[in-house]
Enzyme design. Structure first.
Site, PDB file in Angstrom:
ATOM      1  N   VAL A   1       0.830  -1.208   0.000  1.00  0.00           N
ATOM      2  CA  VAL A   1       0.000   0.000   0.000  1.00  0.00           C
ATOM      3  C   VAL A   1       0.871   1.267   0.000  1.00  0.00           C
ATOM      4  O   VAL A   1       0.689   2.167  -0.819  1.00  0.00           O
ATOM      5  CB  VAL A   1      -0.918   0.000   1.246  1.00  0.00           C
ATOM      6  CG1 VAL A   1      -1.722   1.278   1.328  1.00  0.00           C
ATOM      7  CG2 VAL A   1      -1.832  -1.210   1.233  1.00  0.00           C
TER       8      VAL A   1
ATOM      9  N   ASN B   1     -14.735  -5.158   0.579  1.00  0.00           N
ATOM     10  CA  ASN B   1     -13.978  -6.398   0.380  1.00  0.00           C
ATOM     11  C   ASN B   1     -14.796  -7.628   0.759  1.00  0.00           C
ATOM     12  O   ASN B   1     -14.725  -8.652   0.078  1.00  0.00           O
ATOM     13  CB  ASN B   1     -12.663  -6.349   1.160  1.00  0.00           C
ATOM     14  CG  ASN B   1     -11.571  -5.653   0.352  1.00  0.00           C
ATOM     15  OD1 ASN B   1     -11.804  -5.253  -0.790  1.00  0.00           O
ATOM     16  ND2 ASN B   1     -10.403  -5.494   0.920  1.00  0.00           N
TER      17      ASN B   1
ATOM     18  N   PHE C   1     -16.147  -9.863 -10.901  1.00  0.00           N
ATOM     19  CA  PHE C   1     -16.034 -10.745  -9.724  1.00  0.00           C
ATOM     20  C   PHE C   1     -17.086 -11.845  -9.719  1.00  0.00           C
ATOM     21  O   PHE C   1     -17.577 -12.259  -8.675  1.00  0.00           O
ATOM     22  CB  PHE C   1     -16.027  -9.921  -8.421  1.00  0.00           C
ATOM     23  CG  PHE C   1     -14.671  -9.307  -8.199  1.00  0.00           C
ATOM     24  CD1 PHE C   1     -14.235  -8.270  -9.000  1.00  0.00           C
ATOM     25  CD2 PHE C   1     -13.803  -9.813  -7.241  1.00  0.00           C
ATOM     26  CE1 PHE C   1     -12.951  -7.734  -8.861  1.00  0.00           C
ATOM     27  CE2 PHE C   1     -12.519  -9.286  -7.091  1.00  0.00           C
ATOM     28  CZ  PHE C   1     -12.104  -8.251  -7.907  1.00  0.00           C
ATOM     29  N   LEU C   2     -17.430 -12.284 -10.918  1.00  0.00           N
ATOM     30  CA  LEU C   2     -18.331 -13.440 -11.048  1.00  0.00           C
ATOM     31  C   LEU C   2     -17.625 -14.561 -11.793  1.00  0.00           C
ATOM     32  O   LEU C   2     -18.276 -15.356 -12.470  1.00  0.00           O
ATOM     33  CB  LEU C   2     -19.612 -13.031 -11.792  1.00  0.00           C
ATOM     34  CG  LEU C   2     -20.670 -12.281 -10.983  1.00  0.00           C
ATOM     35  CD1 LEU C   2     -21.902 -11.994 -11.831  1.00  0.00           C
ATOM     36  CD2 LEU C   2     -21.090 -13.057  -9.734  1.00  0.00           C
TER      37      LEU C   2
ATOM     38  N   GLY D   1      -8.038 -15.777  -2.573  1.00  0.00           N
ATOM     39  CA  GLY D   1      -6.870 -15.684  -1.691  1.00  0.00           C
ATOM     40  C   GLY D   1      -6.354 -14.269  -1.650  1.00  0.00           C
ATOM     41  O   GLY D   1      -7.106 -13.315  -1.884  1.00  0.00           O
TER      42      GLY D   1
ATOM     43  N   CYS E   1      -5.883  -9.525   1.139  1.00  0.00           N
ATOM     44  CA  CYS E   1      -7.019  -8.744   1.668  1.00  0.00           C
ATOM     45  C   CYS E   1      -8.273  -9.549   1.981  1.00  0.00           C
ATOM     46  O   CYS E   1      -8.761  -9.510   3.105  1.00  0.00           O
ATOM     47  CB  CYS E   1      -7.373  -7.636   0.685  1.00  0.00           C
ATOM     48  SG  CYS E   1      -6.115  -6.374   0.593  1.00  0.00           S
TER      49      CYS E   1
HETATM   50  C1  UDX Z   1      -8.407  -7.016  -3.408  1.00  0.00           C
HETATM   51  C2  UDX Z   1      -9.431  -5.925  -3.759  1.00  0.00           C
HETATM   52  O1  UDX Z   1      -9.923  -6.137  -5.082  1.00  0.00           O
HETATM   53  C3  UDX Z   1      -8.825  -4.545  -3.605  1.00  0.00           C
HETATM   54  O2  UDX Z   1      -9.793  -3.552  -3.853  1.00  0.00           O
HETATM   55  C4  UDX Z   1      -8.305  -4.439  -2.181  1.00  0.00           C
HETATM   56  O3  UDX Z   1      -7.839  -3.203  -1.864  1.00  0.00           O
HETATM   57  C5  UDX Z   1      -7.252  -5.505  -1.925  1.00  0.00           C
HETATM   58  O4  UDX Z   1      -7.865  -6.784  -2.127  1.00  0.00           O
HETATM   59  P1  UDX Z   1      -6.375  -8.276  -4.613  1.00  0.00           P
HETATM   60  O5  UDX Z   1      -6.356  -9.134  -3.380  1.00  0.00           O
HETATM   61  O6  UDX Z   1      -5.114  -7.709  -5.112  1.00  0.00           O
HETATM   62  O7  UDX Z   1      -7.378  -7.025  -4.396  1.00  0.00           O
HETATM   63  O8  UDX Z   1      -6.971  -9.152  -5.799  1.00  0.00           O
HETATM   64  P2  UDX Z   1      -8.361  -9.343  -6.557  1.00  0.00           P
HETATM   65  O9  UDX Z   1      -8.126  -9.119  -7.992  1.00  0.00           O
HETATM   66  O10 UDX Z   1      -9.449  -8.587  -5.924  1.00  0.00           O
HETATM   67  O11 UDX Z   1      -8.589 -10.932  -6.350  1.00  0.00           O
HETATM   68  C6  UDX Z   1      -8.732 -11.494  -5.044  1.00  0.00           C
HETATM   69  C7  UDX Z   1      -9.027 -12.969  -5.147  1.00  0.00           C
HETATM   70  O12 UDX Z   1     -10.289 -13.218  -5.731  1.00  0.00           O
HETATM   71  C8  UDX Z   1      -8.022 -13.759  -6.018  1.00  0.00           C
HETATM   72  O13 UDX Z   1      -7.777 -14.996  -5.397  1.00  0.00           O
HETATM   73  C9  UDX Z   1      -8.764 -13.943  -7.333  1.00  0.00           C
HETATM   74  O14 UDX Z   1      -8.317 -15.041  -8.064  1.00  0.00           O
HETATM   75  C10 UDX Z   1     -10.179 -14.115  -6.833  1.00  0.00           C
HETATM   76  N1  UDX Z   1     -11.217 -13.799  -7.814  1.00  0.00           N
HETATM   77  C11 UDX Z   1     -11.403 -12.524  -8.235  1.00  0.00           C
HETATM   78  C12 UDX Z   1     -12.032 -14.817  -8.305  1.00  0.00           C
HETATM   79  O15 UDX Z   1     -11.873 -15.990  -7.943  1.00  0.00           O
HETATM   80  N2  UDX Z   1     -13.022 -14.513  -9.180  1.00  0.00           N
HETATM   81  C13 UDX Z   1     -13.250 -13.244  -9.594  1.00  0.00           C
HETATM   82  O16 UDX Z   1     -14.193 -13.046 -10.389  1.00  0.00           O
HETATM   83  C14 UDX Z   1     -12.405 -12.215  -9.118  1.00  0.00           C
END
Ligand code: UDX
Length: 434
Positions: free
Chosen positions: A11, A209, A250-251, A258, A261
């Protein structure tokens, strides 16, 4: 403006560098001397596309500097951003705020003039009030505000430049004007500037989140149903996501979510709610479902390869929790690989971000330097992370193995194409057409 970022983790370093890039004078401070030395030599201690170049550019322009001298860093700045870690306490759901409070005490000890203190670290609702209590002796000298970050690893620079929204929470309304000025380059490009109370901003971050984690978990559970009922999850995601009230992002069904966050923040929100005697039952179920997902996926591997995995060669493509990062935190691979090795399987893995210390001590687990040597002779290829270089592989050429089987946890390939090529192909939430 003169800014100080305390903590050069993800960050602090990304935000500090990007603030410098829009013309601010930024000092990044960290107690880790090795990290600061590395940064002063122009290289980033974290893996983030584009960050190295941006650090060099702003360092040379003298807008960005790195130091271990906290006193000097605090006194040469008007706005101090707290960007230290807020991990989950061992054996509980609670957030460990000791680094944030230590930082606050240091600011109190060192700062001579009026300062704005901004929490960028993700902190539970009410943390700003706790900070204020620590500073109470000289309360008038500080405005304590909350400005959560929403940067995604691997896309952090873009997310900083083109955020969906900027959230500022403050009980002192005069601060909004200053923060608006700081973020003007993004606001001028159309970014929403949302002002609220300090507690409001703290909760917006956790709720966002937790909601995104819920969305992923929901689609992962629907994917389980799709597999049994012969429906394609991508049709369901498209159909659902086309409703503007739901939204298409995010679908994507896949492994368990993982990263640094979602796992931490879902737990932190539940624990903060417990303090107020509020039962966040939905978020609790999300945490449980996500933890159980790894078992479900390993059971699927048993179904593909049989109950006895002894000497089966399993090759992983990607082990990080997502592409464009070297971050392994809460990646599905951390549970899956040790389990498979314990069952006697021989696991190879290749990841574009390199070898992982987490697997070095695991018997039967080996890092390979390229896709071809990783996959050759495999009984099963598990495609875990959607790095670009895995997206259009010619498996028939890479693996000269008549009985090739692939378990694609990111649905990167077409099941029909695979069938045409006589490859046994398994994916997530799609009908089995083998
Ligand atoms: C996240 C938030 O998106 C961000 O706003 C926050 O500040 C920090 O945490 P990040 O952890 O970097 O960001 O990754 P992100 O792209 O959000 O993915 C998180 C997890 O969700 C990953 O394991 C990813 O593979 C999974 N994911 C994401 C899915 O399985 N499906 C999706 O459709 C989107």
């Amino acid at each position: 403006m003169k800014l100080c970022m305390i903590g050069t983790g993800y960050v602090g370093l990304v935000s500090g560098t990007c603030f410098a890039d829009i013309g601010n004078e930024v000092v990044c401070v960290d107690k880790d001397e090795k990290k600061i030395k590395k940064l002063n030599q122009g290289s980033s201690p974290i893996y983030e596309p584009g960050l190295d170049e941006l650090i060099k550019k702003n360092f040379l322009a003298k807008r960005l500097r790195f130091t271990t001298n906290l006193k000097d860093a605090i006194n040469s700045s008007d706005i101090i951003f707290i960007c230290v870690g807020t991990p989950t306490k061992k054996g509980s759901l609670k957030v460990d705020l000791s680094f944030v409070f230590k930082c606050t005490k240091d600011i109190l000890r060192f700062s001579k003039k009026k300062k704005i203190i901004v929490t960028k670290s993700t902190v539970p609702v009410g943390t700003g009030d706790e900070i204020e209590k620590i500073l109470k002796k000289r309360k008038k000298n500080f405005s304590i505000i909350s400005n959560p970050e929403f940067l995604r690893e691997g896309e952090a620079i873009r997310d900083f430049r083109y955020p969906d929204r900027i959230v500022i929470g403050s009980n002192d309304k005069n601060v909004f004007k200053i923060m608006k000025k700081l973020y003007l380059p993004s606001i001028n490009k159309g970014t929403k500037f949302i002002t609220t109370t300090r507690r409001g901003a703290e909760l917006i971050k956790y709720a966002s989140n937790a909601f995104l984690a819920t969305k992923i978990t929901f689609i992962n559970e629907v994917a389980n149903l799709c597999e049994k009922s012969g429906v394609n999850i991508e049709d369901v995601s498209l159909g659902m996501g086309s409703d503007n009230r739901i939204g298409s992002r995010f679908l994507r069904a896949g492994p368990a979510y993982g990263g640094s966050c979602f796992p931490k923040d879902t737990k932190g929100l539940v624990s903060a709610a417990d303090k107020y005697k509020i039962n966040l039952s939905v978020v609790k179920s999300v945490i449980k479902s996500n933890q159980e997902r790894v078992n479900l996926l390993t059971q699927r591997i048993h179904k593909i390869l049989g109950s006895n995995l002894k000497n089966k060669k399993i090759s992983f493509l990607g082990v990080t929790f997502k592409p464009n990062t070297d971050d392994m935190r809460d990646s599905t691979s951390l549970k899956m690989i040790p389990y498979l090795c314990k069952k006697g399987a021989k696991v190879n893995y290749y990841d574009p971000s390199g070898e992982k210390k987490e697997f070095k001590k695991i018997k039967n687990c080996k890092y390979t330097k390229n896709i071809k040597s990783n996959c050759s002779g495999a009984d099963l290829i598990v495609l875990l992370t959607e790095w670009d270089e895995f997206k259009s592989l010619d498996f028939k050429k890479i693996v000269k193995n008549g009985k090739l089987k692939i378990y694609d946890l990111r649905n990167l390939y077409s099941a029909e194409e695979m069938k045409k090529n006589k490859i046994k192909y398994f994916s997530v939430g799609r009908p089995n057409i083998n």
